[in-house]
Design a protein around this motif. Structure first.
Motif, mmCIF file in Angstrom:
data_model
loop_
_atom_site.group_PDB
_atom_site.id
_atom_site.type_symbol
_atom_site.label_atom_id
_atom_site.label_comp_id
_atom_site.label_asym_id
_atom_site.label_seq_id
_atom_site.Cartn_x
_atom_site.Cartn_y
_atom_site.Cartn_z
ATOM 1 N N LYS A 1 1.062 -1.016 -0.157
ATOM 2 C CA LYS A 1 0.052 0.124 -0.017
ATOM 3 C C LYS A 1 0.865 1.350 -0.165
ATOM 4 C CE LYS A 1 -4.128 -1.922 0.346
ATOM 5 N NZ LYS A 1 -5.277 -1.839 -0.303
ATOM 6 N N LYS B 1 -10.555 -3.303 7.139
ATOM 7 C CA LYS B 1 -9.636 -2.772 6.122
ATOM 8 C C LYS B 1 -9.693 -1.051 6.323
ATOM 9 C CE LYS B 1 -12.377 -5.673 3.090
ATOM 10 N NZ LYS B 1 -13.615 -5.742 1.805
ATOM 11 N N HIS C 1 -6.183 0.796 6.079
ATOM 12 C CA HIS C 1 -6.383 2.065 4.965
ATOM 13 C C HIS C 1 -5.426 2.949 5.859
ATOM 14 C CE1 HIS C 1 -7.347 4.724 2.146
ATOM 15 N NE2 HIS C 1 -7.947 5.545 2.816
#
Length: 399
Positions: free
Chosen positions: A85, A370, A374
Protein backbone atom coordinates in the motif's frame (compact mmCIF):
# COMPACT_ATOMS: atom_id res chain seq x y z
CA UNK A 1 16.75 10.22 12.03
CA UNK A 2 13.70 9.66 14.21
CA UNK A 3 15.40 8.77 17.49
CA UNK A 4 12.29 7.25 19.02
CA UNK A 5 11.03 5.28 16.02
CA UNK A 6 11.10 1.51 15.54
CA UNK A 7 10.06 -0.49 12.50
CA UNK A 8 9.34 -4.19 12.17
CA UNK A 9 7.42 -6.45 9.80
CA UNK A 10 6.15 -9.95 9.25
CA UNK A 11 5.50 -11.96 6.09
CA UNK A 12 1.89 -13.13 5.54
CA UNK A 13 2.72 -16.68 4.47
CA UNK A 14 0.27 -18.56 6.71
CA UNK A 15 -1.30 -18.79 10.14
CA UNK A 16 0.52 -17.27 13.09
CA UNK A 17 1.48 -19.63 15.90
CA UNK A 18 2.76 -19.47 19.47
CA UNK A 19 6.33 -19.04 18.18
CA UNK A 20 5.29 -15.77 16.54
CA UNK A 21 3.47 -14.66 19.68
CA UNK A 22 6.30 -15.38 22.13
CA UNK A 23 9.12 -14.47 19.73
CA UNK A 24 7.79 -11.31 18.06
CA UNK A 25 4.38 -10.05 19.14
CA UNK A 26 5.19 -9.92 22.87
CA UNK A 27 8.17 -7.70 22.04
CA UNK A 28 5.97 -5.47 19.88
CA UNK A 29 3.51 -5.10 22.75
CA UNK A 30 6.28 -3.59 24.87
CA UNK A 31 7.75 -1.46 22.08
CA UNK A 32 4.45 0.18 21.12
CA UNK A 33 4.28 1.84 24.54
CA UNK A 34 7.87 3.10 24.46
CA UNK A 35 8.48 4.07 20.82
CA UNK A 36 6.87 5.58 17.73
CA UNK A 37 6.19 2.11 16.31
CA UNK A 38 5.62 1.12 12.69
CA UNK A 39 4.55 -2.50 12.16
CA UNK A 40 3.91 -3.68 8.62
CA UNK A 41 2.64 -6.73 6.77
CA UNK A 42 5.48 -7.54 4.35
CA UNK A 43 3.32 -8.87 1.51
CA UNK A 44 5.90 -8.22 -1.24
CA UNK A 45 8.45 -10.19 0.79
CA UNK A 46 6.10 -13.19 0.67
CA UNK A 47 6.92 -13.54 -3.02
CA UNK A 48 10.66 -13.96 -2.41
CA UNK A 49 10.13 -17.61 -1.42
CA UNK A 50 6.44 -18.23 -2.23
CA UNK A 51 6.17 -16.66 -5.70
CA UNK A 52 4.83 -19.86 -7.26
CA UNK A 53 2.69 -21.04 -4.33
CA UNK A 54 -1.07 -20.66 -4.42
CA UNK A 55 -1.45 -18.76 -1.17
CA UNK A 56 -4.44 -16.58 -0.39
CA UNK A 57 -2.41 -13.42 0.05
CA UNK A 58 -5.36 -11.07 0.58
CA UNK A 59 -6.86 -13.40 3.17
CA UNK A 60 -3.50 -13.88 4.88
CA UNK A 61 -2.93 -10.12 5.11
CA UNK A 62 -6.34 -9.50 6.68
CA UNK A 63 -6.04 -12.43 9.11
CA UNK A 64 -2.52 -11.44 10.15
CA UNK A 65 -3.74 -7.96 11.11
CA UNK A 66 -6.65 -9.58 13.01
CA UNK A 67 -4.16 -11.72 14.95
CA UNK A 68 -1.97 -8.68 15.74
CA UNK A 69 -4.94 -6.78 17.09
CA UNK A 70 -6.14 -9.77 19.09
CA UNK A 71 -2.65 -10.14 20.58
CA UNK A 72 -2.84 -6.54 21.80
CA UNK A 73 -1.25 -4.37 19.10
CA UNK A 74 -3.04 -1.03 19.38
CA UNK A 75 -3.68 0.87 16.10
CA UNK A 76 -4.07 4.08 18.13
CA UNK A 77 -0.55 3.67 19.49
CA UNK A 78 1.30 1.89 16.68
CA UNK A 79 1.07 2.46 12.92
CA UNK A 80 -0.10 -0.77 11.26
CA UNK A 81 0.28 -0.84 7.48
CA UNK A 82 0.69 -3.07 4.45
CA UNK A 83 3.92 -2.83 2.43
CA UNK A 84 2.30 -2.87 -1.03
CA UNK A 85 0.00 0.00 0.00
CA UNK A 86 3.12 2.19 0.13
CA UNK A 87 4.59 1.85 -3.40
CA UNK A 88 7.46 4.16 -2.47
CA UNK A 89 9.13 1.08 -0.93
CA UNK A 90 9.58 -0.33 -4.43
CA UNK A 91 11.00 2.95 -5.75
CA UNK A 92 13.53 3.26 -2.95
CA UNK A 93 14.51 -0.39 -3.42
CA UNK A 94 15.11 0.30 -7.12
CA UNK A 95 17.19 3.43 -6.48
CA UNK A 96 19.26 1.77 -3.74
CA UNK A 97 19.96 -1.15 -6.11
CA UNK A 98 21.85 1.27 -8.37
CA UNK A 99 24.55 1.84 -5.74
CA UNK A 100 24.59 -1.47 -3.85
CA UNK A 101 27.41 -3.85 -4.89
CA UNK A 102 26.29 -7.33 -5.91
CA UNK A 103 28.86 -8.90 -3.57
CA UNK A 104 27.17 -7.30 -0.55
CA UNK A 105 23.98 -9.23 -1.26
CA UNK A 106 25.74 -12.50 -2.03
CA UNK A 107 27.49 -12.48 1.35
CA UNK A 108 24.31 -12.04 3.46
CA UNK A 109 24.32 -15.23 5.63
CA UNK A 110 20.64 -16.03 5.10
CA UNK A 111 21.06 -16.05 1.30
CA UNK A 112 22.83 -19.42 1.24
CA UNK A 113 21.23 -20.72 4.44
CA UNK A 114 17.71 -20.35 3.03
CA UNK A 115 18.69 -21.97 -0.25
CA UNK A 116 19.94 -24.99 1.69
CA UNK A 117 16.86 -25.16 3.93
CA UNK A 118 14.37 -24.68 1.08
CA UNK A 119 15.91 -27.00 -1.50
CA UNK A 120 12.50 -27.83 -2.96
CA UNK A 121 12.04 -24.21 -4.09
CA UNK A 122 13.85 -22.52 -6.97
CA UNK A 123 15.39 -19.56 -5.19
CA UNK A 124 17.84 -18.63 -7.94
CA UNK A 125 15.87 -15.44 -8.61
CA UNK A 126 16.73 -11.75 -8.74
CA UNK A 127 14.04 -11.07 -6.13
CA UNK A 128 15.44 -13.57 -3.63
CA UNK A 129 18.97 -12.24 -4.00
CA UNK A 130 17.68 -8.70 -3.54
CA UNK A 131 15.25 -9.26 -0.67
CA UNK A 132 17.73 -7.97 1.98
CA UNK A 133 17.93 -4.73 0.00
CA UNK A 134 14.14 -4.47 -0.06
CA UNK A 135 14.34 -4.92 3.74
CA UNK A 136 16.85 -2.06 3.83
CA UNK A 137 14.45 0.11 1.84
CA UNK A 138 11.64 -0.78 4.27
CA UNK A 139 13.77 0.43 7.19
CA UNK A 140 15.44 3.47 5.64
CA UNK A 141 12.13 4.79 4.30
CA UNK A 142 10.99 5.65 7.85
CA UNK A 143 14.40 6.79 9.13
CA UNK A 144 13.87 4.44 12.05
CA UNK A 145 16.63 4.64 14.65
CA UNK A 146 15.98 1.12 15.94
CA UNK A 147 14.98 -2.15 14.32
CA UNK A 148 13.96 -4.95 16.72
CA UNK A 149 15.60 -8.19 15.54
CA UNK A 150 16.87 -11.49 16.84
CA UNK A 151 20.60 -12.21 16.67
CA UNK A 152 20.19 -14.08 13.38
CA UNK A 153 18.95 -10.89 11.71
CA UNK A 154 21.72 -8.51 12.85
CA UNK A 155 23.57 -9.05 9.55
CA UNK A 156 20.60 -7.54 7.71
CA UNK A 157 20.79 -4.37 9.80
CA UNK A 158 24.53 -4.16 9.18
CA UNK A 159 23.82 -4.36 5.44
CA UNK A 160 21.24 -1.58 5.81
CA UNK A 161 23.82 0.60 7.55
CA UNK A 162 26.34 0.00 4.75
CA UNK A 163 23.73 0.74 2.08
CA UNK A 164 22.77 4.02 3.79
CA UNK A 165 26.42 5.01 4.28
CA UNK A 166 27.25 4.42 0.62
CA UNK A 167 24.15 6.28 -0.59
CA UNK A 168 24.91 9.25 1.67
CA UNK A 169 28.53 9.31 0.52
CA UNK A 170 27.55 9.39 -3.15
CA UNK A 171 24.53 11.69 -3.03
CA UNK A 172 24.99 13.74 0.15
CA UNK A 173 27.57 15.99 -1.51
CA UNK A 174 25.57 19.09 -2.28
CA UNK A 175 27.45 21.71 -4.29
CA UNK A 176 26.80 24.33 -1.60
CA UNK A 177 26.81 21.90 1.34
CA UNK A 178 29.20 23.83 3.60
CA UNK A 179 27.47 27.16 2.97
CA UNK A 180 24.07 25.61 3.84
CA UNK A 181 25.54 23.94 6.94
CA UNK A 182 27.06 27.21 8.20
CA UNK A 183 23.81 29.05 7.53
CA UNK A 184 21.96 26.40 9.57
CA UNK A 185 24.42 26.81 12.47
CA UNK A 186 23.70 30.54 12.39
CA UNK A 187 20.02 29.84 13.03
CA UNK A 188 20.80 28.00 16.29
CA UNK A 189 21.62 31.15 18.28
CA UNK A 190 25.09 32.35 19.34
CA UNK A 191 25.49 30.19 22.45
CA UNK A 192 24.23 26.99 20.85
CA UNK A 193 26.19 27.62 17.63
CA UNK A 194 29.42 28.12 19.61
CA UNK A 195 28.82 24.88 21.54
CA UNK A 196 28.03 22.97 18.32
CA UNK A 197 31.23 24.18 16.62
CA UNK A 198 33.27 23.25 19.71
CA UNK A 199 31.80 19.72 19.81
CA UNK A 200 32.29 19.26 16.04
CA UNK A 201 35.93 20.36 16.31
CA UNK A 202 36.52 18.03 19.26
CA UNK A 203 35.08 15.06 17.36
CA UNK A 204 36.92 15.75 14.10
CA UNK A 205 40.29 16.49 15.71
CA UNK A 206 40.41 13.86 18.46
CA UNK A 207 37.67 11.37 17.53
CA UNK A 208 35.84 12.14 20.79
CA UNK A 209 32.71 9.95 20.54
CA UNK A 210 31.14 11.68 23.55
CA UNK A 211 31.39 15.00 21.68
CA UNK A 212 29.58 13.38 18.75
CA UNK A 213 26.76 12.17 21.01
CA UNK A 214 26.42 15.59 22.64
CA UNK A 215 26.39 17.36 19.26
CA UNK A 216 23.67 15.02 17.94
CA UNK A 217 21.61 15.58 21.11
CA UNK A 218 22.04 19.33 20.67
CA UNK A 219 20.69 19.10 17.13
CA UNK A 220 17.60 17.19 18.26
CA UNK A 221 16.77 20.00 20.71
CA UNK A 222 16.85 22.74 18.06
CA UNK A 223 13.52 24.34 17.24
CA UNK A 224 14.85 26.96 14.81
CA UNK A 225 16.15 24.65 12.08
CA UNK A 226 14.38 22.39 9.59
CA UNK A 227 14.66 18.60 9.48
CA UNK A 228 16.77 18.99 6.33
CA UNK A 229 19.18 21.33 8.12
CA UNK A 230 19.34 18.96 11.08
CA UNK A 231 20.34 16.08 8.78
CA UNK A 232 22.79 18.35 6.98
CA UNK A 233 24.45 19.28 10.26
CA UNK A 234 24.52 15.63 11.37
CA UNK A 235 26.71 14.97 8.33
CA UNK A 236 28.72 18.14 8.97
CA UNK A 237 29.76 16.83 12.40
CA UNK A 238 31.32 13.77 10.77
CA UNK A 239 32.96 15.77 8.00
CA UNK A 240 30.84 14.12 5.32
CA UNK A 241 27.89 15.36 3.29
CA UNK A 242 24.25 15.62 4.22
CA UNK A 243 22.88 12.46 5.85
CA UNK A 244 19.88 11.68 3.66
CA UNK A 245 19.23 8.16 4.95
CA UNK A 246 20.31 7.77 8.60
CA UNK A 247 21.91 4.49 9.68
CA UNK A 248 19.66 2.44 11.98
CA UNK A 249 20.77 0.42 15.00
CA UNK A 250 19.75 -3.12 15.88
CA UNK A 251 17.51 -3.45 18.92
CA UNK A 252 18.18 -6.99 20.10
CA UNK A 253 14.94 -8.53 21.28
CA UNK A 254 14.63 -11.20 23.92
CA UNK A 255 15.16 -14.56 22.27
CA UNK A 256 12.05 -16.67 21.92
CA UNK A 257 12.12 -19.76 24.11
CA UNK A 258 9.08 -21.20 22.36
CA UNK A 259 9.91 -24.77 21.35
CA UNK A 260 7.82 -26.71 18.87
CA UNK A 261 5.93 -29.92 19.52
CA UNK A 262 9.03 -31.94 18.61
CA UNK A 263 11.54 -29.94 20.66
CA UNK A 264 12.90 -27.99 17.68
CA UNK A 265 12.17 -24.27 17.24
CA UNK A 266 8.45 -23.84 16.52
CA UNK A 267 8.13 -23.33 12.75
CA UNK A 268 5.60 -24.01 9.99
CA UNK A 269 8.47 -25.56 8.02
CA UNK A 270 8.82 -28.28 10.67
CA UNK A 271 5.07 -28.87 11.07
CA UNK A 272 5.42 -28.60 14.84
CA UNK A 273 3.25 -25.60 15.64
CA UNK A 274 0.29 -24.66 17.80
CA UNK A 275 -1.65 -22.03 15.87
CA UNK A 276 -3.08 -19.00 17.64
CA UNK A 277 -6.43 -20.22 16.31
CA UNK A 278 -6.23 -23.88 17.32
CA UNK A 279 -9.27 -24.96 19.32
CA UNK A 280 -8.95 -26.23 22.88
CA UNK A 281 -9.50 -29.75 21.53
CA UNK A 282 -6.80 -29.35 18.87
CA UNK A 283 -4.33 -28.04 21.45
CA UNK A 284 -5.03 -31.01 23.72
CA UNK A 285 -4.65 -33.50 20.86
CA UNK A 286 -1.37 -31.97 19.64
CA UNK A 287 0.26 -31.88 23.08
CA UNK A 288 -0.94 -35.39 24.00
CA UNK A 289 0.73 -36.69 20.82
CA UNK A 290 4.06 -35.03 21.68
CA UNK A 291 7.03 -37.42 21.93
CA UNK A 292 8.58 -37.84 25.37
CA UNK A 293 11.79 -39.32 26.79
CA UNK A 294 12.24 -42.57 24.77
CA UNK A 295 13.59 -44.28 27.92
CA UNK A 296 10.12 -44.16 29.49
CA UNK A 297 8.52 -47.18 27.86
CA UNK A 298 6.62 -48.33 30.95
CA UNK A 299 5.12 -46.23 33.74
CA UNK A 300 7.69 -47.62 36.16
CA UNK A 301 10.64 -46.50 33.97
CA UNK A 302 12.44 -43.43 35.29
CA UNK A 303 12.89 -40.56 32.81
CA UNK A 304 15.04 -37.49 32.20
CA UNK A 305 13.12 -34.22 31.62
CA UNK A 306 16.05 -32.80 29.63
CA UNK A 307 15.41 -35.45 26.95
CA UNK A 308 11.71 -34.59 26.71
CA UNK A 309 10.19 -31.81 24.50
CA UNK A 310 7.29 -31.47 26.95
CA UNK A 311 9.73 -30.29 29.62
CA UNK A 312 10.71 -27.36 27.33
CA UNK A 313 7.05 -26.28 27.27
CA UNK A 314 6.87 -26.54 31.06
CA UNK A 315 9.78 -24.08 31.20
CA UNK A 316 7.69 -21.61 29.20
CA UNK A 317 4.36 -22.09 30.94
CA UNK A 318 4.81 -23.64 34.39
CA UNK A 319 5.74 -22.03 37.71
CA UNK A 320 8.64 -23.32 39.82
CA UNK A 321 6.39 -25.53 41.96
CA UNK A 322 4.94 -27.30 38.91
CA UNK A 323 8.41 -27.71 37.41
CA UNK A 324 9.63 -29.34 40.62
CA UNK A 325 6.59 -31.67 40.51
CA UNK A 326 7.50 -32.61 36.92
CA UNK A 327 11.16 -33.34 37.71
CA UNK A 328 10.26 -35.43 40.75
CA UNK A 329 7.45 -37.30 39.00
CA UNK A 330 9.53 -38.06 35.90
CA UNK A 331 12.88 -38.98 37.45
CA UNK A 332 11.26 -41.05 40.19
CA UNK A 333 8.66 -42.64 37.88
CA UNK A 334 5.84 -41.36 40.09
CA UNK A 335 3.59 -40.31 37.21
CA UNK A 336 2.94 -41.02 33.55
CA UNK A 337 3.64 -38.73 30.61
CA UNK A 338 -0.07 -37.99 29.99
CA UNK A 339 -0.40 -36.61 33.52
CA UNK A 340 2.77 -34.54 33.04
CA UNK A 341 1.34 -32.95 29.88
CA UNK A 342 -1.91 -31.79 31.48
CA UNK A 343 -0.64 -28.51 33.04
CA UNK A 344 0.91 -27.51 29.69
CA UNK A 345 -2.34 -28.24 27.86
CA UNK A 346 -4.31 -26.11 30.31
CA UNK A 347 -1.77 -23.25 30.21
CA UNK A 348 -1.74 -23.06 26.39
CA UNK A 349 -5.54 -23.19 26.29
CA UNK A 350 -5.78 -20.44 28.92
CA UNK A 351 -3.31 -18.25 27.01
CA UNK A 352 -5.15 -18.54 23.71
CA UNK A 353 -8.80 -18.50 24.88
CA UNK A 354 -9.08 -14.71 25.41
CA UNK A 355 -7.08 -14.05 22.24
CA UNK A 356 -9.44 -16.26 20.24
CA UNK A 357 -12.44 -14.38 21.62
CA UNK A 358 -10.91 -11.15 20.34
CA UNK A 359 -10.10 -12.80 16.98
CA UNK A 360 -13.77 -13.75 16.59
CA UNK A 361 -14.79 -10.16 17.41
CA UNK A 362 -12.45 -8.66 14.81
CA UNK A 363 -13.35 -11.26 12.18
CA UNK A 364 -16.98 -10.21 12.57
CA UNK A 365 -16.06 -6.67 11.51
CA UNK A 366 -13.93 -6.88 8.33
CA UNK A 367 -14.65 -3.23 7.49
CA UNK A 368 -12.89 -2.19 10.71
CA UNK A 369 -9.80 -4.17 9.70
CA UNK A 370 -9.81 -2.57 6.24
CA UNK A 371 -10.13 0.86 7.83
CA UNK A 372 -7.20 0.21 10.21
CA UNK A 373 -5.05 -0.95 7.28
CA UNK A 374 -6.09 2.03 5.14
CA UNK A 375 -5.47 4.63 7.83
CA UNK A 376 -2.15 3.10 8.89
CA UNK A 377 -0.96 2.80 5.29
CA UNK A 378 -1.94 6.41 4.57
CA UNK A 379 0.02 7.58 7.61
CA UNK A 380 3.03 5.48 6.60
CA UNK A 381 2.82 6.80 3.05
CA UNK A 382 2.95 10.41 4.23
CA UNK A 383 6.35 9.65 5.78
CA UNK A 384 7.45 7.71 2.68
CA UNK A 385 6.53 10.56 0.33
CA UNK A 386 8.68 12.97 2.36
CA UNK A 387 11.65 10.58 2.34
CA UNK A 388 11.38 9.97 -1.41
CA UNK A 389 11.19 13.69 -2.16
CA UNK A 390 14.50 14.06 -0.33
CA UNK A 391 16.03 11.01 -2.05
CA UNK A 392 14.95 12.18 -5.51
CA UNK A 393 16.24 15.68 -4.79
CA UNK A 394 19.64 14.37 -3.74
CA UNK A 395 19.85 12.27 -6.93
CA UNK A 396 18.68 15.09 -9.18
CA UNK A 397 15.38 13.40 -10.13
CA UNK A 398 13.35 16.57 -9.71
CA UNK A 399 12.42 17.39 -13.31
Amino acid sequence: MQDNRVLSGMRPTGQLHLGHYHGVLKNWLELQNEYDSYFFVADWHAFTTHYSDKIDLEGNVMEMVVDWLAAGINPNTATIFVQSKVPEHAELHLLLSMTTPLSWLERVPSYKDQQLKLKTKDLGTYGFLGYPLLQSADILMYKASLVPVGEDQVAHIELTREVARRFNHIYGREVDFEEKAEAAIGKMGKKQAKLFRSLRKSYQETGDDEAMVKAQALLQEQQNITLGDRERLAGYIEGVGKIILPEPESLLTKASKMPGLDGQKMSKSYGNTISLRDSAEAIETKIKRMPTDPARIKLTDAGDPNKCPVWQLHQVYSDSQTCEWVVDGCTQAKMGCVECKQPVIEAAQAELAPMQERIAKYQADPELIKQIIHEGSEKAREVAVETMAEVRGSMGITY
